[in-house]
Scaffold this active site. Structure first.
Site, PDB file in Angstrom:
ATOM      1  N   SER A 146      -4.553   6.356  12.207  1.00 32.57           N
ATOM      2  CA  SER A 146      -4.453   5.735  14.056  1.00 32.57           C
ATOM      3  C   SER A 146      -5.517   6.296  14.768  1.00 32.57           C
ATOM      4  O   SER A 146      -6.790   6.744  14.263  1.00 32.57           O
ATOM      5  CB  SER A 146      -3.740   6.986  14.361  1.00 32.57           C
TER       6      SER A 146
ATOM      7  N   GLN B  60       1.184  -1.031  -0.111  1.00 38.00           N
ATOM      8  CA  GLN B  60       0.189   0.194  -0.131  1.00 38.00           C
ATOM      9  C   GLN B  60       0.722   1.432   0.291  1.00 38.00           C
ATOM     10  O   GLN B  60       1.873   1.409   0.745  1.00 38.00           O
ATOM     11  CB  GLN B  60      -0.520   0.074   1.201  1.00 38.00           C
ATOM     12  N   GLY B  61       0.557   2.183  -0.985  1.00 36.15           N
ATOM     13  CA  GLY B  61       1.412   3.466  -1.380  1.00 36.15           C
ATOM     14  C   GLY B  61       0.221   4.764  -0.309  1.00 36.15           C
ATOM     15  O   GLY B  61       0.590   5.220  -1.295  1.00 36.15           O
ATOM     16  N   TYR B  62       0.212   4.805   0.752  1.00 38.55           N
ATOM     17  CA  TYR B  62      -0.465   5.728   1.190  1.00 38.55           C
ATOM     18  C   TYR B  62       0.818   6.949   2.133  1.00 38.55           C
ATOM     19  O   TYR B  62       0.124   8.155   1.772  1.00 38.55           O
ATOM     20  CB  TYR B  62      -1.800   5.455   1.560  1.00 38.55           C
ATOM     21  N   SER B  63       1.211   5.741   3.227  1.00 41.92           N
ATOM     22  CA  SER B  63       1.252   7.137   4.562  1.00 41.92           C
ATOM     23  C   SER B  63       2.801   7.780   3.677  1.00 41.92           C
ATOM     24  O   SER B  63       3.774   7.560   2.575  1.00 41.92           O
ATOM     25  CB  SER B  63       2.567   6.573   5.485  1.00 41.92           C
TER      26      SER B  63
ATOM     27  N   GLU C 299      -7.005   8.268  17.399  1.00 39.32           N
ATOM     28  CA  GLU C 299      -6.788   9.924  16.919  1.00 39.32           C
ATOM     29  C   GLU C 299      -7.465   9.938  15.427  1.00 39.32           C
ATOM     30  O   GLU C 299      -9.181  10.996  15.850  1.00 39.32           O
ATOM     31  CB  GLU C 299      -6.116  10.886  17.373  1.00 39.32           C
TER      32      GLU C 299
ATOM     33  N   GLU D  41     -10.091  -1.402   4.865  1.00 38.43           N
ATOM     34  CA  GLU D  41      -9.063  -2.036   5.483  1.00 38.43           C
ATOM     35  C   GLU D  41      -9.748  -2.102   6.984  1.00 38.43           C
ATOM     36  O   GLU D  41      -9.132  -2.968   7.540  1.00 38.43           O
ATOM     37  CB  GLU D  41      -8.154  -0.843   5.047  1.00 38.43           C
TER      38      GLU D  41
END
Length: 398
Positions: free
Chosen positions: A383, A128-131, A385, A246
Site C-alpha cells: 500500500s 503471486q502467492g504473497y498476501s 502507506e 515489482e
C-alpha cells in the site's frame, strides 16, 4: 544518460516501429484500448508475446545469456515508449519482471533451464502467492505453512488477492517453514504447480465488475523440495528482492503518458463538449504532466542503475507510489472530462471480448471501469502507506 538519441538509437527506434507496424494487428490495438485492468487478458497477450519471443524481445531487462535482448537502458526506454504509443498489450509482469529476476539471481541451474524459457514463450503463466487474509500489509505475519515430508513440502493455508490465479499454471509463494523469534526468518520461497491436487481457487469480483483477483486455498498440497528457491528460511530476502522489481524494475511512465494523451484528446474532442476549455480541467492535466515528467526522470535513473548491474533498491517504493498515484489522477480527471452524460457502464466483461460495433468510442466506454479498477493501484504491491514508510526509513534515513 544523454537526453538526446544518438543516430544508432534513432535507427533502433525505427526498427521497433517497423516491427510494431508489422506484428501488432488492429484487433490487438482495439482490444488493448478496451482493457481496463492492470493485467491484460491472457488471450489478448498470447499472440503479441509470441511475436516478441520470435524476435527475442520478450524480456527487455534480462541478461542476454538468459534470453534477454541485451539492450541498453535507452533502448529499453525506446521500446517501452513505442509499444505504449502504439497501443500494444502489456505482458503479464509476474513471470518476466518478478519471478524471472529472482530465478536468474537465486535459482538453481535446473530451475533456470526449466522455467526461464517457459516464461519467455508464455507456456507458463504465473501468479503471486504473497498476501493472506488477516495479514494486511504485514507480509511477515503470513500463516500459510509448508512442512517438510521426505522429498516434498506439504503446504496448507490460503492466499488472497491473487491476481489471475484462475489463468495461472504456476505460483511463486512465500510460506512459513519454521517459527522463529523474528517472523521474517521462518519464511521460504516455493514454486507451486497450480494443477497440484488440493488447490482450490475462489473468484473475487472487483468494484469495476472485472474478475482479476482470487482467494486460493491449499489443502495439504505436495510440492517437490526441488521447487524451493535458494535456502529454506531465507524466503524473506528473495521476496523483498522480487518486490523491488515489482515496484521499480519496470517502466511505467510511457504507459501513463499514453493514458494521459487519451484523456487529453478526449477533453479536446466534441465527445466531451471540449471539456479542456474548463480552466480546472486544463490545470489538472498540466499538473499531471509535470508529475509524469518527474517520474520519467526517476525511472531513467533506475534504468541506468540496472544497466550497471544493480538492483532497483528502496527507491523502487518511490516509483511505485508515484506511478500508482498518477494512474489514479489520470483516471479521475477522465471521469470528470466525460461528465455524467457520458458515463457508460458496460457490465459484460472483459470489454476486450466485445465483438459487436460499439455505440460509443472505446475511450469513453472504458473510462468508468478503468477508474474503478484503478482504485486498487495504491493497495497492491504494498500500500501507499507501506511505500511511504520504506521511503522514510531507507531512502531518507528518518
Amino acid at each position: 544518460m544523454s537526453l538526446s538519441f544518438t543516430p544508432d538509437e534513432l535507427r533502433f527506434r525505427d526498427e521497433v516501429r517497423e516491427f510494431i507496424a508489422a506484428r501488432l494487428s488492429p484487433e490487438m490495438r482495439r482490444a488493448t484500448s478496451l482493457s481496463v485492468s492492470f493485467f491484460s487478458d491472457p488471450d489478448l497477450v498470447a499472440p503479441w508475446q509470441a511475436a516478441l519471443n520470435e524476435r527475442g524481445w520478450v524480456a527487455p531487462g534480462w541478461p542476454a545469456e538468459h534470453g534477454g535482448p541485451g539492450w541498453t537502458a535507452t533502448q529499453r526506454w525506446i521500446f517501452e515508449s513505442e509499444c505504449s504509443r502504439a497501443g500494444a498489450p502489456q505482458l503479464s509482469p509476474m513471470g518476466i519482471k518478478m519471478v524471472g529476476p529472482v530465478l536468474i539471481r537465486f535459482g538453481t541451474p535446473a530451475q533456470k533451464n526449466f522455467y526461464l524459457p517457459r516464461i519467455l514463450s508464455g507456456e507458463d503463466r504465473w501468479c503471486q502467492g504473497y498476501s493472506e487474509p488477516g495479514s494486511g500489509s504485514d507480509l511477515a505475519s503470513l500463516k500459510t505453512r509448508a512442512v517438510r515430508d521426505g522429498d516434498h513440502y506439504v503446504v496448507s493455508g490460503t492466499k488472497i488477492w491473487t491476481t489471475h490465479a484462475h489463468f495461472a499454471n504456476r505460483m511463486f509463494a512465500l510460506v512459513r517453514t519454521s517459527d522463529e523469534p523474528r517472523q521474517q526468518d521462518g519464511i521460504s520461497f516455493l514454486l507451486i504447480d497450480m494443477d497440484s491436487p488440493g488447490i482450490t481457487i475462489r473468484p473475487i469480483l472487483m468494484i469495476s465488475g472485472d474478475h482479476d483477483v482470487n482467494q486460493v486455498f491449499f489443502d495439504d498440497v505436495r510440492v517437490p523440495v526441488g521447487n524451493l528457491v535458494g535456502e529454506q528460511g531465507r524466503g524473506w530476502t528473495y521476496g523483498k528482492y522480487l518486490l523491488e522489481f515489482e515496484r521499480g524494475g519496470g517502466v511505467n511512465s510511457p504507459k501513463l503518458r499514453a493514458a494521459l494523451e487519451k484523456v487529453r484528446n478526449l477533453a479536446g474532442s466534441d465527445l466531451s463538449h471540449r471539456a479542456i476549455a474548463y480552466p480546472e480541467i486544463a490545470m489538472r492535466l498540466s499538473e499531471i504532466e509535470l508529475d509524469l515528467q518527474t517520474l520519467e526522470f526517476a525511472e531513467l535513473q533506475v534504468l541506468s542503475a540496472l544497466q550497471r548491474g544493480e538492483n532497483p533498491g528502496p527507491v523502487s517504493s518511490l516509483l511505485k507510489l508515484r506511478a500508482s498515484e498518477i494512474h489514479q489522477a489520470i483516471s479521475r480527471v477522465g471521469v470528470d472530462v466525460v461528465g455524467q452524460n457520458l458515463m457508460v457502464e458496460e457490465r459484460r466483461r472483459p470489454l476486450a471480448a466485445l465483438n459487436e460495433e460499439l455505440l460509443v468510442s472505446p475511450e469513453v466506454l472504458s473510462v468508468v471501469p478503468r477508474h474503478l479498477n484503478g482504485r486498487a493501484n495504491t493497495i497492491f504491491g504494498g500500500s501507499s502507506e507501506i511505500q511511504r514508510d520504506i521511503i522514510a526509513k531507507q531512502v531518507l534515513g528518518l
